[in-house]
Design a protein around this motif. Sequence first.
Motif, PDB file in Angstrom:
ATOM      1  N   ALA A 606     -54.722 -38.241-113.548  1.00 31.54           N
ATOM      2  CA  ALA A 606     -54.427 -37.276-112.481  1.00 31.54           C
ATOM      3  C   ALA A 606     -55.593 -36.325-112.323  1.00 31.54           C
ATOM      4  CB  ALA A 606     -53.160 -36.494-112.800  1.00 31.54           C
ATOM      5  N   ASN A 607     -55.758 -35.809-111.097  1.00 29.58           N
ATOM      6  CA  ASN A 607     -56.718 -34.759-110.763  1.00 29.58           C
ATOM      7  C   ASN A 607     -56.000 -33.676-109.976  1.00 29.58           C
ATOM      8  OD1 ASN A 607     -59.219 -35.357-111.861  1.00 29.58           O
ATOM      9  ND2 ASN A 607     -59.858 -36.649-110.160  1.00 29.58           N
ATOM     10  N   TRP A 608     -56.330 -32.416-110.259  1.00 30.22           N
ATOM     11  CA  TRP A 608     -55.742 -31.292-109.526  1.00 30.22           C
ATOM     12  C   TRP A 608     -56.860 -30.401-108.997  1.00 30.22           C
ATOM     13  CZ3 TRP A 608     -53.910 -32.847-114.312  1.00 30.22           C
ATOM     14  CH2 TRP A 608     -52.597 -33.351-114.344  1.00 30.22           C
ATOM     15  N   ASN A 609     -56.800 -30.058-107.689  1.00 30.64           N
ATOM     16  CA  ASN A 609     -57.692 -29.063-107.096  1.00 30.64           C
ATOM     17  C   ASN A 609     -57.015 -27.705-107.246  1.00 30.64           C
ATOM     18  OD1 ASN A 609     -59.694 -30.909-106.138  1.00 30.64           O
ATOM     19  ND2 ASN A 609     -58.274 -31.515-104.530  1.00 30.64           N
ATOM     20  N   LEU A 610     -57.436 -26.931-108.222  1.00 35.42           N
ATOM     21  CA  LEU A 610     -56.700 -25.726-108.601  1.00 35.42           C
ATOM     22  C   LEU A 610     -56.828 -24.610-107.570  1.00 35.42           C
ATOM     23  CD1 LEU A 610     -57.486 -25.640-112.428  1.00 35.42           C
ATOM     24  CD2 LEU A 610     -55.557 -26.704-111.241  1.00 35.42           C
ATOM     25  N   LEU A 611     -57.910 -24.613-106.775  1.00 36.62           N
ATOM     26  CA  LEU A 611     -58.112 -23.561-105.785  1.00 36.62           C
ATOM     27  C   LEU A 611     -57.918 -24.066-104.362  1.00 36.62           C
ATOM     28  CD1 LEU A 611     -61.247 -21.780-107.308  1.00 36.62           C
ATOM     29  CD2 LEU A 611     -58.829 -21.203-107.592  1.00 36.62           C
ATOM     30  N   GLY A 612     -57.389 -25.266-104.215  1.00 34.84           N
ATOM     31  CA  GLY A 612     -57.151 -25.811-102.893  1.00 34.84           C
ATOM     32  C   GLY A 612     -58.348 -26.485-102.267  1.00 34.84           C
ATOM     33  N   ASP A 613     -59.495 -26.440-102.921  1.00 38.00           N
ATOM     34  CA  ASP A 613     -60.674 -27.163-102.455  1.00 38.00           C
ATOM     35  C   ASP A 613     -61.289 -27.852-103.673  1.00 38.00           C
ATOM     36  OD1 ASP A 613     -61.925 -25.150-103.881  1.00 38.00           O
ATOM     37  OD2 ASP A 613     -62.470 -24.001-102.091  1.00 38.00           O
ATOM     38  N   ASP A 614     -62.559 -28.219-103.578  1.00 38.63           N
ATOM     39  CA  ASP A 614     -63.161 -28.953-104.695  1.00 38.63           C
ATOM     40  C   ASP A 614     -63.980 -28.070-105.621  1.00 38.63           C
ATOM     41  OD1 ASP A 614     -65.229 -28.374-103.040  1.00 38.63           O
ATOM     42  OD2 ASP A 614     -66.028 -30.415-102.910  1.00 38.63           O
ATOM     43  N   ARG A 615     -63.767 -26.747-105.571  1.00 38.76           N
ATOM     44  CA  ARG A 615     -64.561 -25.863-106.437  1.00 38.76           C
ATOM     45  C   ARG A 615     -64.117 -25.939-107.890  1.00 38.76           C
ATOM     46  NH1 ARG A 615     -63.968 -20.106-104.435  1.00 38.76           N
ATOM     47  NH2 ARG A 615     -61.922 -20.902-103.820  1.00 38.76           N
ATOM     48  N   LEU A 616     -62.826 -25.992-108.130  1.00 38.60           N
ATOM     49  CA  LEU A 616     -62.311 -26.002-109.500  1.00 38.60           C
ATOM     50  C   LEU A 616     -61.329 -27.163-109.637  1.00 38.60           C
ATOM     51  CD1 LEU A 616     -62.252 -24.601-112.267  1.00 38.60           C
ATOM     52  CD2 LEU A 616     -60.332 -23.216-111.415  1.00 38.60           C
ATOM     53  N   LYS A 617     -61.678 -28.128-110.480  1.00 39.48           N
ATOM     54  CA  LYS A 617     -60.847 -29.313-110.660  1.00 39.48           C
ATOM     55  C   LYS A 617     -60.468 -29.480-112.122  1.00 39.48           C
ATOM     56  CE  LYS A 617     -62.292 -32.330-106.838  1.00 39.48           C
ATOM     57  NZ  LYS A 617     -62.844 -33.668-106.501  1.00 39.48           N
ATOM     58  N   LEU A 618     -59.221 -29.848-112.326  1.00 43.16           N
ATOM     59  CA  LEU A 618     -58.723 -30.201-113.647  1.00 43.16           C
ATOM     60  C   LEU A 618     -58.371 -31.677-113.631  1.00 43.16           C
ATOM     61  CD1 LEU A 618     -57.654 -29.495-116.512  1.00 43.16           C
ATOM     62  CD2 LEU A 618     -55.439 -28.981-115.419  1.00 43.16           C
ATOM     63  N   GLY A 619     -58.892 -32.416-114.577  1.00 42.67           N
ATOM     64  CA  GLY A 619     -58.607 -33.842-114.668  1.00 42.67           C
ATOM     65  C   GLY A 619     -57.969 -34.187-115.992  1.00 42.67           C
ATOM     66  N   ALA A 620     -57.081 -35.150-115.975  1.00 47.05           N
ATOM     67  CA  ALA A 620     -56.427 -35.607-117.198  1.00 47.05           C
ATOM     68  C   ALA A 620     -56.183 -37.101-117.105  1.00 47.05           C
ATOM     69  CB  ALA A 620     -55.112 -34.870-117.417  1.00 47.05           C
ATOM     70  N   ALA A 621     -56.365 -37.790-118.203  1.00 46.77           N
ATOM     71  CA  ALA A 621     -56.093 -39.230-118.260  1.00 46.77           C
ATOM     72  C   ALA A 621     -55.626 -39.575-119.665  1.00 46.77           C
ATOM     73  CB  ALA A 621     -57.339 -40.043-117.903  1.00 46.77           C
ATOM     74  N   ARG A 653     -54.381 -44.844-128.311  1.00 51.28           N
ATOM     75  CA  ARG A 653     -54.145 -43.854-127.256  1.00 51.28           C
ATOM     76  C   ARG A 653     -55.191 -42.739-127.315  1.00 51.28           C
ATOM     77  NH1 ARG A 653     -49.610 -41.908-128.920  1.00 51.28           N
ATOM     78  NH2 ARG A 653     -48.256 -43.359-127.799  1.00 51.28           N
ATOM     79  N   GLU A 654     -55.741 -42.407-126.135  1.00 54.07           N
ATOM     80  CA  GLU A 654     -56.713 -41.318-126.033  1.00 54.07           C
ATOM     81  C   GLU A 654     -56.360 -40.426-124.854  1.00 54.07           C
ATOM     82  OE1 GLU A 654     -61.512 -40.640-126.060  1.00 54.07           O
ATOM     83  OE2 GLU A 654     -60.729 -42.154-124.701  1.00 54.07           O
ATOM     84  N   LEU A 655     -56.289 -39.151-125.105  1.00 56.79           N
ATOM     85  CA  LEU A 655     -56.094 -38.159-124.052  1.00 56.79           C
ATOM     86  C   LEU A 655     -57.449 -37.592-123.671  1.00 56.79           C
ATOM     87  CD1 LEU A 655     -54.448 -36.193-122.268  1.00 56.79           C
ATOM     88  CD2 LEU A 655     -54.240 -34.710-124.294  1.00 56.79           C
ATOM     89  N   SER A 656     -57.767 -37.662-122.392  1.00 58.97           N
ATOM     90  CA  SER A 656     -59.025 -37.124-121.892  1.00 58.97           C
ATOM     91  C   SER A 656     -58.730 -35.992-120.924  1.00 58.97           C
ATOM     92  CB  SER A 656     -59.827 -38.225-121.186  1.00 58.97           C
ATOM     93  OG  SER A 656     -61.043 -37.728-120.680  1.00 58.97           O
ATOM     94  N   LEU A 657     -59.358 -34.842-121.153  1.00 61.41           N
ATOM     95  CA  LEU A 657     -59.180 -33.661-120.306  1.00 61.41           C
ATOM     96  C   LEU A 657     -60.545 -33.177-119.834  1.00 61.41           C
ATOM     97  CD1 LEU A 657     -56.621 -31.699-122.518  1.00 61.41           C
ATOM     98  CD2 LEU A 657     -56.107 -32.925-120.402  1.00 61.41           C
ATOM     99  N   SER A 658     -60.618 -32.761-118.579  1.00 60.70           N
ATOM    100  CA  SER A 658     -61.878 -32.247-118.058  1.00 60.70           C
ATOM    101  C   SER A 658     -61.618 -31.081-117.122  1.00 60.70           C
ATOM    102  CB  SER A 658     -62.654 -33.341-117.306  1.00 60.70           C
ATOM    103  OG  SER A 658     -61.997 -33.697-116.112  1.00 60.70           O
ATOM    104  N   LEU A 659     -62.582 -30.182-117.076  1.00 61.28           N
ATOM    105  CA  LEU A 659     -62.534 -29.042-116.160  1.00 61.28           C
ATOM    106  C   LEU A 659     -63.903 -28.933-115.493  1.00 61.28           C
ATOM    107  CD1 LEU A 659     -60.705 -26.698-115.193  1.00 61.28           C
ATOM    108  CD2 LEU A 659     -61.844 -25.259-116.912  1.00 61.28           C
ATOM    109  N   THR A 660     -63.911 -28.953-114.154  1.00 61.66           N
ATOM    110  CA  THR A 660     -65.150 -28.928-113.389  1.00 61.66           C
ATOM    111  C   THR A 660     -65.146 -27.735-112.449  1.00 61.66           C
ATOM    112  OG1 THR A 660     -65.199 -31.355-113.408  1.00 61.66           O
ATOM    113  CG2 THR A 660     -66.646 -30.237-111.841  1.00 61.66           C
ATOM    114  N   TYR A 661     -66.234 -26.977-112.489  1.00 61.49           N
ATOM    115  CA  TYR A 661     -66.359 -25.818-111.596  1.00 61.49           C
ATOM    116  C   TYR A 661     -67.658 -25.946-110.822  1.00 61.49           C
ATOM    117  CZ  TYR A 661     -66.506 -21.017-109.891  1.00 61.49           C
ATOM    118  OH  TYR A 661     -66.544 -19.903-109.075  1.00 61.49           O
ATOM    119  N   ARG A 662     -67.558 -25.787-109.483  1.00 57.16           N
ATOM    120  CA  ARG A 662     -68.728 -25.843-108.601  1.00 57.16           C
ATOM    121  C   ARG A 662     -68.834 -24.512-107.865  1.00 57.16           C
ATOM    122  NH1 ARG A 662     -67.836 -31.033-104.969  1.00 57.16           N
ATOM    123  NH2 ARG A 662     -69.787 -30.284-104.052  1.00 57.16           N
ATOM    124  N   PHE A 663     -70.007 -23.930-107.927  1.00 56.37           N
ATOM    125  CA  PHE A 663     -70.211 -22.662-107.214  1.00 56.37           C
ATOM    126  C   PHE A 663     -71.628 -22.588-106.672  1.00 56.37           C
ATOM    127  CE2 PHE A 663     -71.177 -21.945-111.672  1.00 56.37           C
ATOM    128  CZ  PHE A 663     -72.363 -21.254-111.643  1.00 56.37           C
TER     129      PHE A 663
END
Length: 663
Positions: A606-621, A653-663
Amino acid sequence: MSASSSRLLSGLALLACAPLAHAADAADSGDSARTLDAITVVAEREPGNFDLDRGEIELTQASDLGDLLSNESGVAVGGGSPVAQKVYVRGFEDTLLNVTIDGAQEPAELYHHQTRVQIEPEFIKSIELDAGAGAATAGAGALIGAMRVRTRDAFDLLRPGQDAGVLIKAQAGINGENSAKGVLAGYGRLSDRLGLLATYVYQDGGDYDDGHGDRVKPTAYRHERAQAKLSGLFDAHQFDVSAEQLEDTGTYYERPHMTNFTGRYVLSDHRMRRTTYAYEHRFDPDGDALNLRFNAYRTRSDYQNRRNTTGLLYGWGEQTSTGFDLRNTSARDALSLTYGVDYRSDRLHALQQATPRPFWGRTEQTATVFGAYAQGDWQASPQWKLSAGLRWDDYRHKGESGISAGARNDQARLSPNLSLTWTPVESLSLRAAYSEAFRGVTIREAFFSSLYTHRGDLDGERADNLEIGIAWERDGFFARATAFRQHIDDYISAVYDGASAWGYWENVGQAEVDGYEAEIGQRWERMGWSLGVWNSDNKLAGRPLNDADLGLGTSIGRTWTARFDWQPASARADYAIRARLVEDERNSIAAGAPDKPGYAVVDVMANWNLLGDDRLKLGAAVNNLFDRFYYDHGTYGYQAGTKSYIGFPSPGRELSLSLTYRF
């Protein structure tokens, strides 16, 4: 970090600051100067031929080739640790595949126990695979097809109205000793027509746990990647110039894809590195007569293995490849014709000290290939489309010094292709295709090249591929199927002798594959599903391939794939499920060995756009959701002498988490 890595990264740090310093020079007109390429899957693409776009790559939280490709039809990735992963297309190994990154060919095969294709997923824009010998534009030596990788540039990362930006990403994988990944990129406009991107990726992976919860050692690795890319957009002219460096290091056994099953393998320090310089220029003026593309590149790949206890060199190799591809596409009415020339020059220096001292060896070899080609598409009527092409390739190989000194292998050959597509109704198409590909004698694996001798009497390898396909697409529903049969005549392999020389390169016979691929699915505006199956029966000189057929391929069980994608109405998230079921594969390894056991793996993401655009994304797999224990069929498996599996099992089983910030 090596001195060369430090120098490159220091330069990238300076480059990353440049967009910020020149942002004030940007003009609003530059925003419309670039239209991002749309990557879509259309009905004409057969199962096994795919485009992976950036959205799919980000959704999978991909850290390596296995994450990227394992759920694609016709593809298997084995090896356990990322450094030992190998890609198989229709059961044949990637050594028979023509791989390009931003137009730069990557022909070097360094060490048979380690991956040949070093690719960092983080800044890949798209991956396109055409399986099987095919179009003349696929390049020289594309015996089983072509894989084209394109990386992102500054314009791909800039948001509308933005002149400069920074991307920061942190990613963690929770399994065994865990893994961590950090990404930093700076990008922006140097002017309204120039964009610059500078990136750095660092990943540290520990030993992983298998599906039984047991620690798999030694599989820890360190991966670094840096790139600088300058892009220009000047009316009908566009260009990209880039410098990329990847480095993988780790401490493994002498054969990093195997356990210490003999009890005498020594831990060794391994390093692999690739540096690629690439230039691409495109000229597309008004009119249909000219659409020019020019690619030039230089790639240097090297590896080094040293015994961990004594520092004694086990093996070393360095291959440089320099080349270009110049092509033009002309169109008139229903006819489109692409024609051009390409050239590549390779040079290898290698040595090995892995054998008893009398057989220690070194080699210096050179090889060139010059090709001329043309590929035409003619839409004869709304119902009939004809495609035909022809390549001519001239290979020249020479042993300059060392164990193959003085040997020459020169050969040239034509390779035709022809396909016909019939569309009796708008939703249905049927296709039949025949193609040939030729790979003359060229530089083989670096380690084996300093161990096995050229005598100068080899014939080049010739592939022919016959495919029949059917596709139906209507109202979002699609169904596609392809049956294929391919032969590779005069396959070249290393044959042990043990007398005056350790062994020789010889033509060992015909390799062949018979198989099929099929897929059905449906797409809506925010949802889609598909179910696919593929199977290939690979043989060499009439016998099934097995894990010891290094550089050629192996036997893989019939594979079922399933996928489901969903995006809620808010468009602020993406959810997906990927699953594959691999059936048992009958034993072809050795008498008394068991069948390769089947397995089923489910991944959710899953991917979530936390601010409603692509500036801050949280990813999980979550990969291998149900924590299954299994050996991928692309991993070296059973050893009859010890009656045990000597390859590494796949991660649990592997949990992968990511946080991406673009500014």
